[in-house]
Design an enzyme around this catalytic site. Structure first.
Site, PDB file in Angstrom:
ATOM      1  CD  GLU A   1      76.593  44.458 -76.920  1.00 32.43           C
ATOM      2  OE1 GLU A   1      76.345  43.434 -77.581  1.00 32.43           O
ATOM      3  OE2 GLU A   1      76.286  44.571 -75.713  1.00 32.43           O
ATOM      4  CD  GLN A   2      78.955  38.122 -78.604  1.00 28.03           C
ATOM      5  OE1 GLN A   2      79.554  37.574 -77.683  1.00 28.03           O
ATOM      6  NE2 GLN A   2      77.877  37.598 -79.161  1.00 28.03           N
ATOM      7  CB  SER A   3      76.234  42.283 -81.552  1.00 26.35           C
ATOM      8  OG  SER A   3      75.537  42.646 -82.721  1.00 26.35           O
TER       9      SER A   3
ATOM     10  CG  MET B   1      72.646  42.862 -79.617  1.00 22.23           C
ATOM     11  SD  MET B   1      70.838  42.866 -79.496  1.00 22.23           S
ATOM     12  CE  MET B   1      70.655  42.488 -77.748  1.00 22.23           C
ATOM     13  CE1 TYR B   2      77.983  48.867 -80.034  1.00 23.35           C
ATOM     14  CE2 TYR B   2      77.179  50.181 -81.880  1.00 23.35           C
ATOM     15  CZ  TYR B   2      78.171  49.418 -81.289  1.00 23.35           C
ATOM     16  OH  TYR B   2      79.364  49.231 -81.962  1.00 23.35           O
TER      17      TYR B   2
ATOM     18  N   GLY C   1      71.228  47.139 -75.512  1.00 22.21           N
ATOM     19  CA  GLY C   1      70.731  45.903 -74.933  1.00 22.21           C
ATOM     20  C   GLY C   1      69.522  45.331 -75.647  1.00 22.21           C
ATOM     21  CB  THR C   2      67.423  42.403 -74.694  1.00 28.66           C
ATOM     22  OG1 THR C   2      68.500  41.459 -74.686  1.00 28.66           O
ATOM     23  CG2 THR C   2      66.162  41.714 -75.201  1.00 28.66           C
TER      24      THR C   2
ATOM     25  CG  HIS D   1      35.280  61.130 -66.434  1.00 27.83           C
ATOM     26  ND1 HIS D   1      34.833  59.853 -66.218  1.00 27.83           N
ATOM     27  CD2 HIS D   1      34.402  61.706 -67.297  1.00 27.83           C
ATOM     28  CE1 HIS D   1      33.726  59.655 -66.908  1.00 27.83           C
ATOM     29  NE2 HIS D   1      33.439  60.768 -67.572  1.00 27.83           N
TER      30      HIS D   1
END
Length: 461
Positions: free
Chosen positions: A38-40, A43-44, A46-47, A445
């Site tokens: 993962e790049q960042s 961001m573990y 994801g988005t 209801h």
């Protein structure tokens, strides 16, 4: 002397999105050695849990909880602090849940392909290479900044990610684009106390929906105080100290609007530019998406693309279903495909939310189908007292039914709880449950689902 750490895995996952992490968990549980890059560290997961679904829907909740006596700036700062606390917890949980497994490792850094089976991370002594016979790419998408003179260089330009993390409530927010993202942020920030303007190039909002549904949604948004300008072609952005001036053309005339924050909401593009996919022999589309077949295999059959990066619908639940398809390829019968998807619902989280599934009336008539249509204002549905108990009676419910078979073709629900009850309609469409069966079912209801007792009665009778 430059050294490189060389690692191997059964499966390499590039990107910590919903599809990637879901597949990684299943594969490790099956005894596979999995490495996820993962790049960042922000961001573990994801988005969705970091900058998408979770923070934005939490902001919807906070914004709708604001009282008139609450100080707008203080309330907003407290709200975004709550968002940051929750996303931080989710992020840490996502990391530990995967990296804590004996056969899984998470590496943080930017990945790029060296060859069809190898990816490199880092440089110099920190360089790591990972080689695997199977690779899953799940790097997601990122906002597009349209090529409008002055926009990219504006000091007031802000991304949707930054909006969910800032502690400063913008006084005047201009949203470029009236799609799902743009309208959600417009609704959120108007309720926090920001003056919001939406500039949309099309002649009306929500052009994919029936005009009557779009009209009610527009009336609700405008009634909440959002300034909506359709048919607006933005020509230039100029910074002027504390504000930006946005120039746009409409009906042959030039107009301006000022913004202390400027949000482009004109779409997202796949994150593939720095992956060096050419080194892996992976083909992409003109938009940068990875070309895939119905099994999500790229031009290299051992490399799969999941989620936004493959150019499909940009929803977390689609990325999840992508994982199911790939896992069926790797550990199952290999029969599941993207062609299996029918009646996929969507929700626009304005207040009240707009949820849709299946055909619109316009689409059904264009196909020459023999249809019946029911359209009821929420305030007029006597079988749905829940709308009155929560004091949200705005909206409309519309259902399209095949007159010959009684099967449901589509629905648009602009109402309280629409994001939940649309799933019932979607399930009915997928399993050929008739409108009569939904009408005659027993519901709790007071609930929003019991509106079907009345809505489908009108379409049948």
């Amino acid at each position: 002397m430059e050294t490189t750490t060389a690692l191997t895995a059964d499966v390499l996952v590039v990107g910590f999105g919903k599809g990637g992490k879901t597949a990684a968990h299943a594969l490790t549980d099956a005894g596979k050695r999995v490495i996820l890059i993962e790049q960042s560290e922000n961001m573990y997961g994801g988005t969705c849990p970091n900058v998408g679904c979770v923070p934005t829907k939490m902001l919807v909740h906070y914004a709708n909880s604001r009282r008139l006596e609450d100080d707008a700036q203080e309330f907003f700062a407290n709200s975004t602090a709550g968002v940051r606390a929750l996303t931080s917890t989710f992020r840490a949980g996502n990391f530990e849940a995967l990296d804590g497994k004996d056969t899984a490792t998470v590496i943080t850094g930017a990945a790029s392909f060296v060859d069809p089976h190898t990816v490199a991370v880092g440089e110099g002594r920190d360089r790591i290479t990972v080689t695997a016979p199977t690779i899953l790419i799940n790097t997601g998408s990122e906002p597009i900044v349209p090529a409008i003179p002055g926009l990219a260089d504006s000091s007031h330009l802000i991304s949707s990610t930054e909006l969910t993390r800032t502690a400063n409530l913008p006084e005047r927010l201009v949203v470029l684009g009236g799609g799902y993202l743009g309208l959600e942020f417009a609704a959120i920030y108007q309720r926090f106390g920001t003056h919001v303007t939406v500039l949309e190039a099309a002649d009306r909002l929500l052009p994919r929906e029936d005009e009557d549904i779009a009209e009610v949604a527009t009336e609700i948004l405008a009634g909440d105080g959002i300034r909506i300008i359709t048919g607006a072609k933005i020509t230039e952005v100029r910074d002027d100290g504390a504000v930006s001036t946005i120039m746009y053309e409409k009906d042959g005339q030039t107009h301006t609007v000022e913004a202390s924050a400027l949000l482009p909401a004109t779409g997202r593009k796949p994150v593939t530019a720095d992956l060096r996919l050419d080194a892996a022999g992976v083909r992409t589309t003109p938009t940068g998406a990875i070309e895939v077949d119905e099994y999500l295999r790229s031009s290299q059959p051992h490399i799969y693309a999941l989620g936004d990066v493959n150019g499909g619908e940009q929803f977390t639940y689609i990325s999840l279903d992508d994982a199911r398809i790939v896992l069926d390829q790797l550990m199952g019968e290999g029969k599941r495909t993207t062609a299996d998807r029918t009646a996929v619902p969507h929700t626009l989280f304005i207040t009240p939310p707009l949820a849709t599934v299946g055909m619109t009336e316009t689409q059904a008539r264009a196909q020459g189908l023999n249809i019946k249509v029911s359209r009821e204002k929420v305030a007029d549905i006597t079988a749905m007292p829940r709308a009155y108990t929560v004091e949200e009676t705005r909206g409309v419910m519309k259902c399209i039914v095949d007159a010959d078979t009684d099967l449901i073709l589509g629905a648009a629900l602009l109402s309280i709880d629409a994001q939940e009850i649309i799933n019932t309609v979607a399930l009915a469409i997928r399993h050929n449950i008739t409108a009569t069966e939904l009408r005659d079912s027993i519901y709790t209801h007071p609930s929003s689902t019991e509106a079907f007792n009345e809505v489908f009665d009108k379409v049948i009778s």
